[in-house]
Design a protein around this motif. Structure first.
Motif, short mmCIF file in Angstrom:
data_model
loop_
_atom_site.label_atom_id
_atom_site.label_comp_id
_atom_site.label_asym_id
_atom_site.label_seq_id
_atom_site.Cartn_x
_atom_site.Cartn_y
_atom_site.Cartn_z
N ILE A 209 2.66 2.26 -6.51
CA ILE A 209 1.89 3.64 -5.65
C ILE A 209 0.74 3.10 -5.11
O ILE A 209 0.66 1.35 -5.09
CB ILE A 209 0.99 4.24 -6.67
CG1 ILE A 209 0.19 3.23 -8.00
CG2 ILE A 209 1.86 4.87 -7.93
CD1 ILE A 209 -0.67 3.67 -8.69
N SER A 210 0.23 3.73 -4.48
CA SER A 210 -0.49 2.60 -3.09
C SER A 210 -2.11 2.68 -4.37
O SER A 210 -2.15 3.88 -5.21
CB SER A 210 -1.33 3.55 -2.42
OG SER A 210 0.39 3.28 -1.24
N ASN B 192 -5.05 5.72 -4.33
CA ASN B 192 -4.04 6.36 -4.25
C ASN B 192 -4.86 7.86 -3.21
O ASN B 192 -3.96 8.33 -3.27
CB ASN B 192 -3.46 7.15 -5.44
CG ASN B 192 -4.49 7.72 -6.46
OD1 ASN B 192 -5.38 7.88 -6.08
ND2 ASN B 192 -3.41 8.92 -6.74
N GLY C 57 -4.61 3.12 0.15
CA GLY C 57 -3.27 1.78 0.22
C GLY C 57 -4.44 0.65 0.41
O GLY C 57 -3.76 -0.31 0.45
N ASP D 205 -6.22 -1.36 -0.71
CA ASP D 205 -5.82 -2.49 -2.10
C ASP D 205 -4.44 -3.22 -1.59
O ASP D 205 -4.20 -3.87 -1.60
CB ASP D 205 -6.69 -2.20 -2.87
CG ASP D 205 -6.30 -3.21 -4.08
OD1 ASP D 205 -5.93 -4.70 -3.84
OD2 ASP D 205 -7.17 -3.43 -5.04
N VAL E 226 -0.40 -1.49 -1.42
CA VAL E 226 0.47 -0.78 -0.56
C VAL E 226 1.46 -0.09 -1.49
O VAL E 226 1.93 -0.88 -1.86
CB VAL E 226 0.01 -0.59 1.28
CG1 VAL E 226 1.25 0.10 1.65
CG2 VAL E 226 -1.22 -0.83 1.95
N ALA E 227 2.13 0.95 -1.63
CA ALA E 227 3.46 1.60 -2.36
C ALA E 227 4.28 0.39 -2.01
O ALA E 227 4.46 0.93 -0.28
CB ALA E 227 4.03 2.70 -2.63
N THR E 228 5.19 0.34 -2.06
CA THR E 228 6.59 -0.78 -2.53
C THR E 228 5.81 -1.97 -1.42
O THR E 228 6.87 -2.90 -1.22
CB THR E 228 6.47 -0.21 -0.53
OG1 THR E 228 6.18 -0.61 0.62
CG2 THR E 228 7.30 1.12 -0.44
N GLU E 229 4.70 -2.48 -1.37
CA GLU E 229 4.21 -4.46 -0.70
C GLU E 229 4.64 -5.02 -2.01
O GLU E 229 4.95 -4.68 -2.91
CB GLU E 229 2.75 -3.90 -0.21
CG GLU E 229 2.04 -5.49 -0.44
CD GLU E 229 0.86 -5.14 -0.37
OE1 GLU E 229 0.06 -5.76 0.37
OE2 GLU E 229 -0.22 -3.76 -0.97
N MET E 230 5.16 -6.30 -1.59
CA MET E 230 5.07 -6.91 -2.81
C MET E 230 4.10 -7.36 -3.19
O MET E 230 3.32 -7.85 -2.51
CB MET E 230 5.99 -9.07 -2.27
CG MET E 230 6.40 -9.29 -3.45
SD MET E 230 7.97 -10.83 -2.67
CE MET E 230 6.11 -11.58 -2.10
N ILE E 231 4.09 -7.24 -4.87
CA ILE E 231 1.80 -7.67 -5.61
C ILE E 231 3.02 -8.63 -6.04
O ILE E 231 1.69 -9.72 -5.52
CB ILE E 231 1.99 -7.21 -7.08
CG1 ILE E 231 1.49 -5.61 -6.32
CG2 ILE E 231 1.14 -7.45 -7.63
CD1 ILE E 231 1.94 -4.21 -7.91
N GLY F 283 0.87 0.44 -9.60
CA GLY F 283 1.25 1.83 -11.17
C GLY F 283 2.76 1.28 -11.71
O GLY F 283 3.36 1.74 -12.07
N VAL G 184 -1.13 5.23 -16.30
CA VAL G 184 -1.49 5.75 -14.59
C VAL G 184 -0.85 6.81 -13.97
O VAL G 184 -0.55 8.18 -13.36
CB VAL G 184 0.37 4.92 -13.83
CG1 VAL G 184 1.86 4.94 -14.80
CG2 VAL G 184 0.55 5.07 -12.20
N ILE H 69 -6.72 4.57 -12.24
CA ILE H 69 -6.60 3.08 -13.47
C ILE H 69 -7.16 2.33 -13.77
O ILE H 69 -7.56 1.60 -12.99
CB ILE H 69 -4.97 3.26 -13.33
CG1 ILE H 69 -4.03 3.97 -12.26
CG2 ILE H 69 -4.18 2.66 -14.58
CD1 ILE H 69 -3.26 3.57 -12.03
N GLY I 295 -12.37 -4.33 -2.95
CA GLY I 295 -11.89 -3.42 -3.82
C GLY I 295 -10.48 -3.81 -3.71
O GLY I 295 -9.47 -3.46 -4.14
N VAL I 296 -10.00 -5.31 -3.10
CA VAL I 296 -8.94 -5.45 -2.66
C VAL I 296 -8.68 -6.94 -3.04
O VAL I 296 -8.30 -7.88 -2.59
CB VAL I 296 -8.65 -6.15 -1.52
CG1 VAL I 296 -7.47 -5.98 -0.45
CG2 VAL I 296 -8.96 -5.20 -0.09
N MET J 254 -5.58 -7.37 -3.82
CA MET J 254 -4.23 -8.10 -3.87
C MET J 254 -4.87 -9.50 -2.40
O MET J 254 -4.44 -10.43 -2.84
CB MET J 254 -3.51 -7.83 -2.61
CG MET J 254 -2.57 -6.72 -3.53
SD MET J 254 -1.41 -6.79 -4.65
CE MET J 254 -1.05 -7.88 -3.06
N ASP K 26 7.12 -11.02 3.14
CA ASP K 26 7.14 -10.69 1.60
C ASP K 26 8.14 -10.98 1.09
O ASP K 26 8.08 -12.20 0.44
CB ASP K 26 7.60 -9.20 1.20
CG ASP K 26 5.77 -9.01 1.02
OD1 ASP K 26 5.23 -9.74 1.23
OD2 ASP K 26 5.72 -7.13 0.73
#
Lengths: 627, 627
Positions: A50-51, A54, A133, A135, A137-142, A161, B186, B195, B362-363, B365, B415
């Motif tokens: 999840i972003s 959100n 997003g 912070d 973005v969904a699908t981004e590699m954490i 998430g 979540v 969260i 807030g970021v 990442m 990524d």
């Protein structure tokens, strides 16, 4: 008698590569909760589900507005806005919903009362709004794969998430201490027995690395017992470490058993200490034979077992973090081996100086006290004083920078100082300290050198050895020197003449030690030939080592300080009080750490603790003599 | 409405000192088993109870002899010795008892059979004998007080006969997340909810420091509920952390409650992020209010809570380990605050270069990706590109040294590359990458810049911006650009002309991004005034952020890459394939890490993973064009 004295001498890196290539390492994966994943290693890249946030969220406390409505507002042309029509109050984190698209900070809003506010500046679209997003973005590699999860990663994973994460299983490391002489309990200690300590060092090291240690009780050198223990250890673990039993002695079954039960890939590496390392495989699992001496054991673990465990944990191979230092002493090394030398480190005259500690593989304390491990590569025939060498740090550099480096005479008060202050203390005797000071290796040198002509301590030596440099003496303590003898003085030792007696076994200090100079002075005065003193050639480097020799009956008498005799409940025959002072270059007196050192010398805490040792007097303690 | 907008602005070090001085920290001591003492901190110096070895022990396998007997043995005049009369066989570790006083290595012994051996060299007394106390001497200090016990220390303590050791008790740290918007699961996530992740970051950090965390479930912003929770938290812990509720919003009860129940020592520190920190005391225990934004929360923890916990754990105060780096961008800072800026670090042209990451508090990442935290001191009005700044490292320098620094356009393939290779990747758009490359901040710059005259990508830009330097392009991928729209394309967007429609809300990329240049080019070709494009001014820095805007309905359309649309299950209207390449100075092509980079680009693993994203074509991938 079967003595397999032959072992290889394989280059360390080659040995490691050969062995790791031979191993068929398969990593197992498990899923754990993110909130329990600290320090675990990811088995795959983790992608945000999840972003975060959100929703579009207020980034400030204030009012939400339509940016378009606010165009034209200036200090000279303020604009009035009406609550629930033109704006709503919001707090940080509140959603910014249609039709609002910007936030004005509460500090920039003038409250007119009755639901009306004034603004003096227009808002631009999406100002002070955390957009969806921003912070994560969904699908981004954490985090990538093979990454050790840190506290902040846990936060990011939760925000993305993620509830569960795939990590590598913790490898199980079996630890098998062997040797008939090894005991577990200090209460069972007797001559010929050794308390098992290595297996506990391994156990703690495995925990720190993130593995699961399984330590077995010590096993006797019995072929069948050991065989069963090894089979069980291999069965129950991913890696098995067998400690001791890897040199070439008669009772060393380890190498034979590994060969019988599996394969010895390498026996003998070109590393000192650590040569008789065994790298083997049984039932597709690594089995490593580690030599028994504590320092060898530690370094073999660090050079072979640690990188292996890191592979099993899933970590990418790390390069050693090395730092360059100036070596202060010549080190003789063989072309045959990579030498690992424990060193003290200190910043002296803006150079990082490395001073080798005692080199015996049995000396655990040299590792405990070491600031780093200096590496003398294979194919290098030693290094000269002043050479730059690579050092692996054992302590943070910031700590090393704050330490006073002391090289010179040994005294128990150095332990007390080292407990109060950051102090790195090398014991090479008074003359050794003077020479170290001349080479710029230390900040202070504790010395107690008797001038045989004047009867005065230290000053004439400083004048002689530093004719062109401004030096200072920080006065230390007056300490009692005398004969350390067994309780009740059974051999009735009264003065130096007794040392030449046929029935007296003496225990000496090393050349250059102030106490040795004191002995030699008195022997000369009394016209005694050192050859007549039995044990004159048995040189110990500390007072406590001399006292221990007397305590255990391997000597009748040694010259040393009162506190050493007292510590071991021995008798003491007074010879003299001497001045134990600290030599220092005058220019260092202004350093804050030296000011603190002098303050500690004068402190009640220090003097009370020294008094409790016995045999010391204070007087000028902490005063400075410029020479 | 009660809005306590006033908070202090106290210098960080002064705030810490004032607060710690105000606290009445009493450390509690407990005794633990040595074998369970890893990472605990000693409450007193530990003194050896026994010597190690506690007997004279053979240091080698061989024979024990009387040194005196062997005098005169040489290669030309070998000496024969008889077992059990002149010598006994011994193994390493065996006691050397009277009358023996030396060991000859087995390698130097010629076995004559029938219990007789020959030696070719005399032995000197105590050779190859580990004398009593060689390792540890009873009464010697093994480790000082306030020392964190390492694996090797455990070994030394055991060898010194120590079974139990006095250590400081682990402090209990209560962690209380607050805020009506905070949820735990979540599954409960909806607009306006967040969260809870900070409390989990604190929990993990406390564990890593060696404290005992006690995390409470999130509490609503309810005065009485919070009051009870704070009282319970103070009762059950040594330190209480209250998260969020420390800014000046309406629902912030934290500061009021701390004042009501105890004392607010400091509210507001001169640090950014982290300003609204609350340092309080309730019932003689520290209670700290930590702001809610993840980056603020992390940095406040690191600057105030960590040193406080370290005090409770008994550690001596540590100095930050700082390293100097060249900042690659101007940072504007206020004289009012100490600024903490997350940076990427990399060795480029032998300089350690720090590149600031996105600065929003807030970021999360930005912290996850950061290699370090740059410190802009208070009273400094920002720094200029090229200035040297202090950086606190978050990753080992050895890791940073191995990383390829990439600054430029963003793409999801970065990524994937970052998962395979050590890669530090900054996203500032293609032109940003070219400028970073000119300033020598990066090894590679990913770019996709359309030459509007030739229709060719990248090459003309490189020629223009690097007229005097030999540069190269490593060919990357061809990637599909197009309109990202909602599923089913409900607004029926077909081409760039549609973007000027009254009912279309666009979401844009930042200036300098290749995708922005592509948009502006087409708007010009189609003669569309950007003012007519609604949302033109809403600038996002990544494709995924654009796609997220469309997905959540805050925009109808954005220009971006296929894989971003696919990732969020959106529709995609093809515009063009473009060349996404890597700009690099020619001289770097020989670097091993660049060779590895090119190898990865050509690898099946990489190309398979990129294919799975969709919207990419390969062809010349990994080939080099010298410009």
């Amino acid at each position: 008698m079967d003595r397999s004295t032959y072992i290889d001498n394989i280059d360390v890196d080659l040995a490691k590569k050969t062995y790791f290539d031979r191993l068929n390492i398969k990593l197992e994966v498990e899923e754990v909760k993110v909130i329990e994943s600290l320090d675990r290693v990811t088995a795959e890249a983790v992608i945000a589900k999840i972003s975060s946030p959100n929703y579009n969220a207020a980034a400030m406390d204030g009012i939400a507005v339509r940016a378009g409505d606010t165009l034209g507002a200036t200090e000279t042309k303020p604009m009035t806005l009406e609550e629930n029509k033109d704006f709503i109050y919001i707090n940080t984190g509140n959603p910014i919903r249609d039709p609002y698209d910007a936030v004005i900070m509460i500090e920039d809003v003038i409250d007119l009362g009755e639901g009306k506010v004034q603004i003096l500046k227009s808002a631009h679209p999406w100002q002070h709004v955390r957009q969806i997003g921003e912070d994560i973005v969904a699908t981004e590699m954490i985090i990538p794969s093979k990454h050790k999860i840190r506290p902040i990663d846990i936060g990011a994973l939760i925000s993305g998430g993620i509830e569960r994460v795939k990590v590598y299983k913790k490898p199980r490391i079996g630890i098998l201490p062997t040797g008939t002489e090894i005991i577990e309990d200090v209460k069972d200690l007797e001559e010929g027995k050794i308390i098992d300590s290595n297996s506990r060092v391994f156990e703690a090291s495995v925990i720190k690395l993130g593995g699961l240690p399984k330590r077995y009780p010590p096993h006797k050198d019995d072929y069948q017992l050991l065989k069963n223990a090894i089979l069980k250890g291999v069965e129950e673990n991913d890696i098995l470490l067998i400690n001791a039993g890897s040199s070439a002695g008669t009772t060393d079954y380890t190498v034979k058993l590994i060969r019988e039960l599996g394969e010895v890939v390498i026996h003998g590496v070109a590393m000192k200490p650590g040569k008789p390392t065994i790298l083997g495989v049984i039932k597709d699992k690594p089995v490593i034979g580690i030599p028994g001496y504590p320092v060898s054991a530690y370094l073999v673990f660090d050079n072979f077992v640690r990188p292996l465990i890191e592979k099993y944990i899933g970590l990418k191979e790390k390069e050693e973090e090395l730092i360059q230092a100036t070596i202060s002493k010549r080190i003789v090394s063989s072309l045959k081996n990579k030498d690992l030398v424990r060193v003290n480190l200190g910043y002296v005259n803006d150079r990082l100086v490395a001073t080798p500690l005692s080199s015996g593989a049995g000396v655990t304390m040299s590792l405990v006290k070491a600031d780093g491990i200096a590496i003398i590569p294979q194919n290098v025939e030693g290094v000269e004083a002043g050479d730059l060498i690579d050092v692996e740090l054992l302590k943070p550099l910031s700590e090393i920078k704050k330490s006073i480096v002391s090289i010179g005479s040994h005294d128990l008060i150095m332990d007390i100082l080292g407990d109060i202050l950051p102090l790195s203390s090398g014991h090479v005797g008074s003359m050794g300290g003077i020479l170290a000071m001349k080479r710029g290796e230390c900040h202070i040198a504790p010395i107690h050198l008797l001038d045989e002509e004047t009867g005065e301590y230290n000053i004439s030596y400083v004048k002689k050895y530093f004719p062109n440099e401004k030096m200072a003496l920080i006065k230390g303590v007056k300490r009692q020197q005398g004969f350390i003898v067994r309780k009740g003085n059974p051999k009735n030792i009264k003065d130096f003449k007794d040392l030449a007696r046929e029935d007296i076994l003496y225990i000496n200090r090393q050349r250059g030690a102030g106490t040795r100079i004191l002995l030699d002075y008195h022997l000369r005065v009394d016209n005694i030939n050192p050859d007549k003193v039995k044990g004159y050639e048995r040189e110990m480097t500390t007072h406590m080592a001399v006292a221990t020799g007397v305590k255990t009956g391997t000597a009748d008498c040694g010259l040393g300080i009162y506190s050493a005799a007292k510590a071991l409940d021995l008798d003491f025959i007074d010879v003299t009080y001497e001045d134990y002072d600290f030599l220092i270059p005058e220019k260092l007196l202004d350093e804050p750490m030296i000011a603190e050192f002098i303050q500690v010398l004068k402190s009640k805490e220090f003097q009370d603790r020294v008094q409790a040792l016995g045999g010391y007097k204070f007087g000028e303690t902490g005063e400075i003599i410029i020479i």
